[in-house]
Each structure stands twice: as structure tokens, then as C-alpha cells.
Enzyme design. Structure first.
Site, PDB file in Angstrom:
ATOM      1  N   SER A 143      14.165  -6.035   5.665  1.00 53.23           N
ATOM      2  CA  SER A 143      13.614  -6.222   4.338  1.00 53.23           C
ATOM      3  C   SER A 143      14.743  -6.420   3.320  1.00 53.23           C
ATOM      4  CB  SER A 143      12.715  -5.032   3.987  1.00 53.23           C
ATOM      5  OG  SER A 143      11.894  -5.312   2.881  1.00 53.23           O
ATOM      6  N   GLU A 238       2.815 -11.038   7.687  1.00 56.50           N
ATOM      7  CA  GLU A 238       3.657 -10.594   6.572  1.00 56.50           C
ATOM      8  C   GLU A 238       3.592 -11.555   5.394  1.00 56.50           C
ATOM      9  OE1 GLU A 238       7.540  -9.082   6.919  1.00 56.50           O
ATOM     10  OE2 GLU A 238       7.573  -9.202   9.094  1.00 56.50           O
ATOM     11  N   HIS A 268       5.228  -6.023   8.469  1.00 60.24           N
ATOM     12  CA  HIS A 268       6.565  -5.958   7.891  1.00 60.24           C
ATOM     13  C   HIS A 268       7.420  -4.904   8.595  1.00 60.24           C
ATOM     14  CE1 HIS A 268       9.500  -6.619   4.749  1.00 60.24           C
ATOM     15  NE2 HIS A 268       9.562  -5.318   4.506  1.00 60.24           N
TER      16      HIS A 268
END
Length: 295
Positions: A143, A238, A268
């Protein structure tokens, strides 16, 4: 269990409580979820310090101390920690057969850009000072940590420094200008990441004086030429899928060796739940092979 059943259990966990209000509560929540399954008992962990930032070494049985994964956790630059990502990082080290170093970089909004990037660069310098050559180091993150990984590598390239052996990116957040199509098309199936939440994170991390398309905060918009090989792993469910696919296209167009894996039904940063999600374990095994080959 099937991948769908595995990830359904995580979806239930994530939806069992609303997202907390306030940064302190959100930081506690990501640690509660991430640390629900601790690091395996056979992992040897050692505390470290990178300047004034906490860090942690880990080593699985039989792993090679002379090679290392430098890992930056996710959490939108505002949360996440060594604790929340300990299981992921230590199992990645096991899969690659190398040592790991996880770093608790400074978080926004208390420490906006460029604090995290400065800390990432300090961690790189710490490894060099510890005797590691650039080619002995893999850099990775999920991320925001994936975006930070890219920003570090482009910074090293711009400064004329030798790059790491490779970059490993899980569900990377590469475009804080939030122009990806899947922010809309995947909104209904993503249980975790939505535009309004990303907007809060970007507001906290990026000073008003900095354009959100600035390549230092949105490496999708950077010149990627000269970067080392990249492995990008992302789930099909996602909202940040476009951040990964557009990055792969841009890297390929810049002649960077890049492998893009889109994992069906995954959400995610799904390798975080490697203890219970078989696809997460398979993704880590593949990342381990990638790092081993590059190192």
C-alpha cells in the site's frame, strides 16, 4: 478451503466494526487486526534503531544473514507499524531465505511528507553502513509502503546511487491524485479502501504546497527508467487495482523488468493474512522466489 472462502473470512473480520474515528484509534485497530496472528515461534527477532526510529531485524531458520529485505509497512502513511506487519515481514523473509529489516517510519499528520521518505532513505543508509551492498538488498512494501519503496528507488536513481537488487510491491498506492478508474469500478467489492478514506490520508500526508501528482508522493507519475526489477502483487477486488496496472505499464514502457500478478478475488494487501489465506501464502512464496533470483 478455497481462496473465496479464505478471503470471505477476512472480509467478515474487516466489516465487523466500522473504521474508527481519529488517528490514534485507527492505529490501534490496524495493530489489533495485523497482530491477531503473531510471528512464528521459530523467528529470531532483534530490535534496532535507524536514527531515532524503531526498527526490527528478523531471521528465519536457515536464512542468509548476508542478504536482506528492507520493508516499509502500509497504512496510508498515517498508521501501520512493525507490530501490525510483523507476520507478513517475517514470513516474507522466510520465503526468500533472507534477513529482514522493518522500519517504523514517521507517520502523518504529525509528520507529513517528506518525513516518511527521509526515514526510508535513512534506513537505506543504515543498511549500507551495516555492511550490505546495494545488490544484497531487496526493498518492499504494501500500500503506502509500496509507494514509499518506489519513491526511495527513484530518489536513489536521481542521486546517482546504485539501486537495490529489486522492488516488491503489494497493492501499491502509487497515485495520490487518485485518477485510477478502479476507484469507481471496484468500489462495491473492496471492503477496505474507498475514495473518501484515501482523500483523508492524502490530506494528512501531502502538504498543501505539494501537488498530489508530484512524483515524490505519487511515483506512478515519476520517470521510472533505470529502476531494478519489480514484482507487483495486487488483488482483483481492489479499488487500487489501477494504481498497480498503470504502474506495470509505465515501468514496462520505461524498459524496467516488471512482473504484474493480479490475484482473483483477493482484497487490498491480502498477503497480510498469510496465516489463514492460502493465496497469501502462495503470493509470499512467489515473492520469495523473485527476491532470491534477483539477489
Amino acid at each position: 478451503m478455497s481462496d473465496l472462502q479464505d478471503i470471505a473470512a477476512i472480509r467478515t473480520l474487516l466489516s465487523s466494526q466500522p473504521r474508527p474515528a481519529g488517528w490514534a484509534a485507527r492505529r490501534r485497530r490496524i495493530e489489533e487486526v495485523g497482530a491477531a496472528v503473531p510471528a512464528a515461534a521459530d523467528i529470531v527477532r532483534e530490535p534496532a534503531s535507524v536514527g531515532d526510529r524503531p526498527a526490527e531485524w528478523s531471521l528465519a531458520p536457515g536464512a542468509d544473514r548476508s542478504r536482506v529485505l528492507l520493508y516499509f509497512h502500509g497504512g496510508g502513511y498515517c498508521s501501520g507499524s512493525i507490530l501490525s506487519h510483523r507476520r507478513l515481514v517475517t514470513e516474507a523473509g522466510r520465503a526468500a531465505g533472507i534477513r529482514t529489516l522493518a522500519v517504523a517510519y514517521r507517520l502523518a499528520p504529525e509528520h507529513p511528507f517528506p518525513a516518511a521518505l527521509d526515514d526510508a532513505l535513512a534506513a537505506w543508509r543504515f543498511l549500507l553502513a551495516s555492511g550490505y551492498a546495494p545488490g544484497d538488498i531487496a526493498v518492499g512494501g504494501d500500500s503506502a509502503g509500496g509507494g514509499l519503496t518506489l519513491s526511495l528507488m527513484t530518489r536513489l536513481r536521481d542521486d546517482g546511487e546504485a539501486p537495490p537488487a529489486c522492488g516488491w510491491l503489494i497493492s501499491p498506492w502509487t497515485d495520490l491524485a487518485m485518477t485510477g478508474a478502479t476507484l469507481v469500478t471496484k468500489d462495491a467489492v473492496d471492503p477496505l479502501i474507498h475514495r473518501a478514506y484515501l482523500g483523508e490520508l492524502a490530506d494528512a500526508y501531502v502538504p498543501a504546497s505539494v501537488d498530489r501528482a508530484d512524483p515524490r508522493v505519487s511515483p506512478l507519475h515519476a520517470d521510472l527508467k533505470g529502476l531494478p526489477p519489480l514484482l507487483i502483487q495486487v488483488g482483483s477486488s481492489e479499488t487500487l487495482l489501477s494504481d498497480a496496472t498503470r504502474l506495470a505499464e509505465a515501468a514496462g514502457a520505461a524498459d524496467v523488468p516488471v512482473t504484474l500478478e493480479i490475484w482473483p478475488h483477493m482484497i487490498h494487501a491480502f498477503p497480510l493474512w498469510n496465516a489463514t489465506v492460502d493465496a497469501g501464502r502462495r503470493a509470499l512464496a512467489g515473492a520469495g522466489r523473485f527476491m532470491d533470483a534477483c539477489l
